[in-house]
Write a protein that holds these residues in place. Structure first.
Motif, PDB file in Angstrom:
ATOM      1  N   UNK A 117     -18.424  13.428  37.827  1.00 18.32           N
ATOM      2  CA  UNK A 117     -18.002  12.640  38.982  1.00 18.32           C
ATOM      3  C   UNK A 117     -18.021  11.159  38.603  1.00 18.32           C
ATOM      4  N   UNK A 118     -16.845  10.526  38.680  1.00 13.98           N
ATOM      5  CA  UNK A 118     -16.649   9.160  38.197  1.00 13.98           C
ATOM      6  C   UNK A 118     -16.313   8.192  39.335  1.00 13.98           C
ATOM      7  N   UNK A 119     -16.542   6.913  39.060  1.00 11.86           N
ATOM      8  CA  UNK A 119     -16.174   5.874  40.025  1.00 11.86           C
ATOM      9  C   UNK A 119     -17.020   5.910  41.279  1.00 11.86           C
ATOM     10  N   UNK A 120     -18.261   6.344  41.153  1.00  9.80           N
ATOM     11  CA  UNK A 120     -19.164   6.437  42.302  1.00  9.80           C
ATOM     12  C   UNK A 120     -19.754   5.069  42.636  1.00  9.80           C
ATOM     13  N   UNK A 121     -20.215   4.927  43.856  1.00  9.74           N
ATOM     14  CA  UNK A 121     -20.909   3.726  44.302  1.00  9.74           C
ATOM     15  C   UNK A 121     -22.238   3.627  43.550  1.00  9.74           C
ATOM     16  N   UNK A 175     -25.548   3.761  45.607  1.00  5.93           N
ATOM     17  CA  UNK A 175     -25.895   5.115  46.038  1.00  5.93           C
ATOM     18  C   UNK A 175     -26.531   5.874  44.882  1.00  5.93           C
ATOM     19  N   UNK A 176     -25.927   5.783  43.707  1.00  5.57           N
ATOM     20  CA  UNK A 176     -26.423   6.518  42.538  1.00  5.57           C
ATOM     21  C   UNK A 176     -27.832   6.110  42.114  1.00  5.57           C
ATOM     22  N   UNK A 177     -28.267   4.920  42.515  1.00  3.00           N
ATOM     23  CA  UNK A 177     -29.578   4.429  42.106  1.00  3.00           C
ATOM     24  C   UNK A 177     -30.629   4.550  43.216  1.00  3.00           C
ATOM     25  N   UNK A 178     -30.259   5.148  44.330  1.00  2.00           N
ATOM     26  CA  UNK A 178     -31.150   5.277  45.483  1.00  2.00           C
ATOM     27  C   UNK A 178     -31.670   6.718  45.562  1.00  2.00           C
ATOM     28  N   UNK A 179     -32.915   6.936  45.118  1.00  2.00           N
ATOM     29  CA  UNK A 179     -33.463   8.295  45.055  1.00  2.00           C
ATOM     30  C   UNK A 179     -33.451   8.980  46.415  1.00  2.00           C
ATOM     31  N   UNK A 219     -27.972  17.703  52.065  1.00  2.00           N
ATOM     32  CA  UNK A 219     -26.886  17.886  53.032  1.00  2.00           C
ATOM     33  C   UNK A 219     -25.708  18.632  52.410  1.00  2.00           C
ATOM     34  N   UNK A 220     -25.473  18.398  51.128  1.00  2.00           N
ATOM     35  CA  UNK A 220     -24.405  19.099  50.419  1.00  2.00           C
ATOM     36  C   UNK A 220     -24.674  20.602  50.391  1.00  2.00           C
ATOM     37  N   UNK A 221     -25.906  20.966  50.086  1.00  2.70           N
ATOM     38  CA  UNK A 221     -26.285  22.376  50.065  1.00  2.70           C
ATOM     39  C   UNK A 221     -26.145  22.988  51.458  1.00  2.70           C
ATOM     40  N   UNK A 265     -19.444  11.885  49.524  1.00  4.01           N
ATOM     41  CA  UNK A 265     -20.573  11.040  49.896  1.00  4.01           C
ATOM     42  C   UNK A 265     -20.959  10.044  48.800  1.00  4.01           C
ATOM     43  N   UNK A 266     -20.635  10.339  47.541  1.00  2.00           N
ATOM     44  CA  UNK A 266     -20.891   9.401  46.435  1.00  2.00           C
ATOM     45  C   UNK A 266     -19.798   8.342  46.335  1.00  2.00           C
TER      46      UNK A 266
END
Length: 126
Positions: free
Chosen positions: A12-16, A19-23, A32-34, A99-100
């Protein structure tokens, strides 16, 4: 041909990057995805790396979802593995990608536990 499960391997590319750094946010999005796919959650474990990046797993009755993030690259490696035919792993993967705030995704589906004939088990008392 029968398979025990379906395994999506997603790039998955070009993500925020925030968001990616917020555990906590990554954990929420993964859970939520599950749930959005109808999966039943069993356990959740996530870790924040220093200086950046998050890894985590959501263990579901049907198997698991995992993520490893590289915020500095706007990239996430994701696995969504579901057993049986009640859960569609693409539902979870698509929800997560949205969501990413990803710009694009490449993904492959792998059938796991492929059998030419249905598996049967015979139990005997020896």
């Amino acid at each position: 041909m029968n398979a025990l499960g379906r395994h999506i391997l997603a790039e998955i590319y070009g993500c925020d990057s925030e968001i990616l750094n917020d555990r906590e946010l990554i954990e929420k999005v993964m859970v939520d995805s599950a749930l959005s796919s109808g999966a039943e959650i069993r356990e959740v474990a996530f870790h924040k790396f220093s200086p950046m990046g998050v890894s985590g797993v959501v263990v579901i009755s049907e198997s698991h979802l995992t993520i490893h993030t590289w915020p500095e690259l706007g990239y996430a490696a994701v696995d969504v593995f579901t057993c049986g035919d009640k859960i569609n792993p693409w539902d979870a993967c698509n929800y997560l990608t949205e969501k990413l705030k990803a710009s694009h995704i490449t993904a492959t589906e792998v059938k796991r536990g492929i059998f030419e004939q249905p598996v049967s088990v015979k139990v005997s008392n020896l």
